[in-house]
Design an enzyme around this catalytic site. Structure first.
Site, PDB file in Angstrom:
ATOM      1  N   HIS A   1      -8.233   3.150  -3.127  1.00 34.93           N
ATOM      2  CA  HIS A   1      -9.553   2.874  -2.546  1.00 34.93           C
ATOM      3  C   HIS A   1      -9.551   3.035  -1.026  1.00 34.93           C
ATOM      4  O   HIS A   1     -10.602   3.213  -0.428  1.00 34.93           O
ATOM      5  CB  HIS A   1     -10.104   1.516  -2.995  1.00 34.93           C
ATOM      6  CG  HIS A   1      -9.552   0.328  -2.281  1.00 34.93           C
ATOM      7  ND1 HIS A   1      -8.362  -0.258  -2.614  1.00 34.93           N
ATOM      8  CD2 HIS A   1     -10.029  -0.399  -1.235  1.00 34.93           C
ATOM      9  CE1 HIS A   1      -8.144  -1.298  -1.813  1.00 34.93           C
ATOM     10  NE2 HIS A   1      -9.127  -1.399  -0.958  1.00 34.93           N
TER      11      HIS A   1
ATOM     12  N   LYS B   1     -12.554   4.783   2.171  1.00 28.36           N
ATOM     13  CA  LYS B   1     -13.100   4.077   3.344  1.00 28.36           C
ATOM     14  C   LYS B   1     -13.613   5.110   4.342  1.00 28.36           C
ATOM     15  O   LYS B   1     -12.963   6.133   4.581  1.00 28.36           O
ATOM     16  CB  LYS B   1     -12.031   3.185   3.984  1.00 28.36           C
ATOM     17  CG  LYS B   1     -11.677   1.988   3.107  1.00 28.36           C
ATOM     18  CD  LYS B   1     -10.797   1.002   3.829  1.00 28.36           C
ATOM     19  CE  LYS B   1     -10.246  -0.045   2.875  1.00 28.36           C
ATOM     20  NZ  LYS B   1     -11.037  -1.266   2.769  1.00 28.36           N
TER      21      LYS B   1
ATOM     22  N   LYS C   1       0.191 -10.629   4.313  1.00 24.07           N
ATOM     23  CA  LYS C   1      -0.807 -11.633   3.946  1.00 24.07           C
ATOM     24  C   LYS C   1      -0.706 -12.812   4.905  1.00 24.07           C
ATOM     25  O   LYS C   1       0.362 -13.063   5.465  1.00 24.07           O
ATOM     26  CB  LYS C   1      -0.523 -12.157   2.526  1.00 24.07           C
ATOM     27  CG  LYS C   1      -0.443 -11.075   1.456  1.00 24.07           C
ATOM     28  CD  LYS C   1      -1.805 -10.659   1.002  1.00 24.07           C
ATOM     29  CE  LYS C   1      -1.734  -9.667  -0.137  1.00 24.07           C
ATOM     30  NZ  LYS C   1      -2.985  -8.936  -0.302  1.00 24.07           N
TER      31      LYS C   1
ATOM     32  N   ASP D   1       2.643  -3.165  -3.286  1.00 23.56           N
ATOM     33  CA  ASP D   1       1.206  -3.442  -3.324  1.00 23.56           C
ATOM     34  C   ASP D   1       0.448  -2.641  -2.264  1.00 23.56           C
ATOM     35  O   ASP D   1      -0.686  -2.229  -2.487  1.00 23.56           O
ATOM     36  CB  ASP D   1       0.987  -4.954  -3.107  1.00 23.56           C
ATOM     37  CG  ASP D   1      -0.465  -5.359  -3.264  1.00 23.56           C
ATOM     38  OD1 ASP D   1      -1.070  -4.987  -4.280  1.00 23.56           O
ATOM     39  OD2 ASP D   1      -0.993  -6.049  -2.361  1.00 23.56           O
TER      40      ASP D   1
ATOM     41  N   HIS E   1      -1.603   2.541  -0.177  1.00 27.18           N
ATOM     42  CA  HIS E   1      -2.602   2.594   0.896  1.00 27.18           C
ATOM     43  C   HIS E   1      -2.000   3.045   2.229  1.00 27.18           C
ATOM     44  O   HIS E   1      -2.525   3.928   2.902  1.00 27.18           O
ATOM     45  CB  HIS E   1      -3.258   1.230   1.103  1.00 27.18           C
ATOM     46  CG  HIS E   1      -3.837   0.631  -0.143  1.00 27.18           C
ATOM     47  ND1 HIS E   1      -4.437   1.378  -1.120  1.00 27.18           N
ATOM     48  CD2 HIS E   1      -3.912  -0.658  -0.576  1.00 27.18           C
ATOM     49  CE1 HIS E   1      -4.855   0.581  -2.090  1.00 27.18           C
ATOM     50  NE2 HIS E   1      -4.546  -0.655  -1.783  1.00 27.18           N
TER      51      HIS E   1
ATOM     52  N   LYS F   1      -4.104   1.905  -9.228  1.00 24.92           N
ATOM     53  CA  LYS F   1      -2.816   1.238  -9.132  1.00 24.92           C
ATOM     54  C   LYS F   1      -2.790  -0.110  -9.852  1.00 24.92           C
ATOM     55  O   LYS F   1      -3.847  -0.718  -9.947  1.00 24.92           O
ATOM     56  CB  LYS F   1      -2.442   1.067  -7.667  1.00 24.92           C
ATOM     57  CG  LYS F   1      -2.995  -0.162  -6.971  1.00 24.92           C
ATOM     58  CD  LYS F   1      -2.366  -0.256  -5.605  1.00 24.92           C
ATOM     59  CE  LYS F   1      -2.017  -1.638  -5.243  1.00 24.92           C
ATOM     60  NZ  LYS F   1      -3.053  -2.585  -4.997  1.00 24.92           N
TER      61      LYS F   1
HETATM   62  C1  BG6 Z   1      -5.334  -4.026  -2.862  1.00 19.13           C
HETATM   63  C2  BG6 Z   1      -4.137  -4.932  -2.868  1.00 19.13           C
HETATM   64  O1  BG6 Z   1      -4.991  -2.770  -3.357  1.00 19.13           O
HETATM   65  O2  BG6 Z   1      -5.822  -3.885  -1.529  1.00 19.13           O
HETATM   66  C3  BG6 Z   1      -4.494  -6.290  -2.280  1.00 19.13           C
HETATM   67  O3  BG6 Z   1      -3.666  -5.110  -4.192  1.00 19.13           O
HETATM   68  C4  BG6 Z   1      -5.130  -6.124  -0.929  1.00 19.13           C
HETATM   69  O4  BG6 Z   1      -3.338  -7.124  -2.195  1.00 19.13           O
HETATM   70  C5  BG6 Z   1      -6.253  -5.103  -0.949  1.00 19.13           C
HETATM   71  O5  BG6 Z   1      -5.638  -7.395  -0.548  1.00 19.13           O
HETATM   72  C6  BG6 Z   1      -6.755  -4.797   0.444  1.00 19.13           C
HETATM   73  O6  BG6 Z   1      -7.911  -3.999   0.359  1.00 19.13           O
HETATM   74  P1  BG6 Z   1      -9.052  -4.075   1.490  1.00 19.13           P
HETATM   75  O7  BG6 Z   1      -9.997  -2.985   1.127  1.00 19.13           O
HETATM   76  O8  BG6 Z   1      -9.627  -5.456   1.413  1.00 19.13           O
HETATM   77  O9  BG6 Z   1      -8.351  -3.847   2.790  1.00 19.13           O
END
Ligand code: BG6
Length: 485
Positions: A180, A184, A333, A237, A242, A150
């Site tokens: 990603h 997990k 955030k 985002d 996710h 992404k």
């Molecule tokens: C990313 C986003 O894909 O995932 C970020 O662009 C975010 O904004 C991050 O902080 C969160 O990933 P994780 O694995 O730290 O929860």
């Protein structure tokens, strides 16, 4: 219990953008850990490709620095690091020009028997260009794979255009779209829990599940990546990708087989069954500043930006399994804790013989992605002691790190996903139609926000988002879980 490590076949992994942030932070450290674990063969080659004119030795030194910065010191073994660095090579390549492509093709030609994968760790504007160049120099061969990540588009139209560009030179089974979150450990466990145990499935529907909450809360702000973030916002985002994937794995029907297309088909059905959102189903927020850190506006260029750094949604899945069970999603955030979890709250028993039960929150299954990956079941028991029949809710806790201590460190998402690319297993990746369907659901609400002319609600750093978020659940008689690590 010791985890079984099965080495993958020798491969050539070309990383476009090999000097960039993702390569330094995730890809190279992840590959190192897999080599140290005995899973990446020492005959594999990781070929950096980027515009910088760098020698092989310089690339290896840059990679050493990345390992020193991003791999935990106890995992850094000098001999293993040297073995890993010996697998690295570098070819200066100009993605938009002619330079370097012939050299890259020649290098890959040295190992025709290796599995070949191209990781596009570059901006999405270069995905199509690189795919075209690969095809032009005969590298888009049927067994080869490309890896993209992404942002996969900014809306439905751009996502379609991107899919089309990639599909000119690569078949769908060659395209690995990384989310990603799917790598997990607990996310994969969600499928194991649901489909490898007999006792959850009969309860996994709206007759027994009162509501579901999916939370991805972060304490970090957008400092340092304001330019990207301000053009995206929490919806693009986090939600479109996710959170949507978490929702799909929680809600999907059992696939007939644990195979990529069977899993993707079921996820797609969930996305397509989502009711359109109305403004009343959404709360969006933007964080204020405090003494430690600036406000959202301090970190982006546009002082009047209306981009959301927080979003909460009430979603409904219009199918037989889920009609009547709201799915609440929230992400943001600068919240009170870093916490990602899925909470499945069950209905109260149909008949109560204990009056006090009404006051309890009820059974819940809490699937924690981070921190401290694990699963907790909230059950009601009798309070120990002679005080009569008083009830109390206790957690039945299974933190993976404790329960599976001998297995060792849980691999990071990228490690698992990169090796799946080499194995040729697309189960934990997104298919093109899933990505498009997710945009088709999120686009209209982003449009509604813009058309309404409203601003995101302000919230304090360290809070659980704007206060209005509580109305979203309380309107249905439910409560958000506290965001606490
Ligand atoms: C990313 C986003 O894909 O995932 C970020 O662009 C975010 O904004 C991050 O902080 C969160 O990933 P994780 O694995 O730290 O929860």
């Amino acid at each position: 219990m010791v985890s079984t490590v099965i080495p993958v076949r020798p491969f050539d992994l070309v990383i476009f953008g090999a000097t960039g942030d993702l390569a330094r932070r995730k890809i190279l450290p992840g590959l190192y850990r897999r080599l140290a674990a005995g899973q990446m063969p020492t005959t594999a080659r990781v070929i950096g490709a980027a515009r910088s004119r760098m020698s092989q030795a310089e690339f290896r030194e840059a990679a050493r620095a990345a390992l020193e910065e991003f791999v935990d010191a106890p995992a850094l073994d000098a001999a293993q690091v040297d073995t890993f660095l010996a697998t690295l090579d570098y070819v200066p390549v100009d993605a938009t020009g002619e330079d370097g492509w012939a050299e890259l093709a020649a290098k890959l030609g040295e190992r025709p028997d290796h599995i070949r994968a191209f990781y596009m760790s570059v901006g999405p504007n270069l995905f199509g260009v690189i795919a075209e160049r690969l095809a032009g120099c005969g590298l888009a061969t049927p067994p080869s794979r490309i890896v993209v990540e992404k942002p996969l588009g900014h809306d439905l139209a751009s996502a379609r255009a991107l899919n089309l560009e990639l599909s000119k030179h690569f078949e769908e089974h060659q395209i690995y779209r990384i989310d990603h979150y799917l790598g997990k450990e607990t996310v994969q466990n969600l499928m194991a829990i649901r489909f490898a145990n007999a006792f959850f499935e009969p309860l996994w529907n709206s007759r027994h599940v009162e509501h579901v909450q999916i939370t991805v809360a972060e304490t970090v702000g957008v400092a340092g990546r304001g330019a990207y973030y301000d053009s995206a916002g929490a919806m693009r985002d986090m939600v479109q990708n996710h959170m949507m994937q978490l929702l799909c794995l929680t809600a999907m029907e059992p696939p007939a087989r644990f195979e990529p297309d069977a899993v993707h088909d079921e996820k797609l059905k969930v996305i397509r069954a989502l009711d359109p959102l109305t403004l009343a189903d959404t709360v969006r927020g933007q964080y204020r500043g405090n003494n430690e850190d600036g406000s959202y506006h301090d970190h982006v260029d546009d002082p009047a930006s209306r981009t959301e750094s927080f979003v909460a949604l009430r979603a409904h899945i219009a199918n037989w399994r889920w009609a009547g069970t709201p799915f609440y999603l929230r992400t943001g955030k600068r919240l009170s804790a870093r916490l990602s979890e899925i909470v499945v709250t069950f209905r109260q028993p149909p008949h109560t013989i204990f009056p006090q039960i009404e006051a309890l929150k009820g059974n819940a299954l809490i699937i924690r992605l981070q921190p401290g990956e694990g699963i907790t079941m909230r059950v009601t028991i009798k309070e120990p002691g002679p005080g009569g029949m008083r009830l109390v809710e206790v957690p039945l806790d299974m933190t993976f790190a404790d329960a599976l201590a001998e297995v060792g460190d849980i691999p990071e998402a990228y490690e698992r996903l990169i090796l799946d690319v080499i194995r040729g297993d697309q189960t934990l990746f997104m298919r093109g139609d899933e990505v498009e369907a997710a945009w088709a659901w999120t686009d209209p609400i982003i449009r509604l926000w813009t058309e309404s002319g409203s601003k995101p609600l302000l919230y304090d750093p360290g809070s659980a988002g704007p206060i209005e978020v509580y109305k979203l659940t309380s309107a249905d008689g439910h409560l958000w879980r506290e965001i606490a690590a």
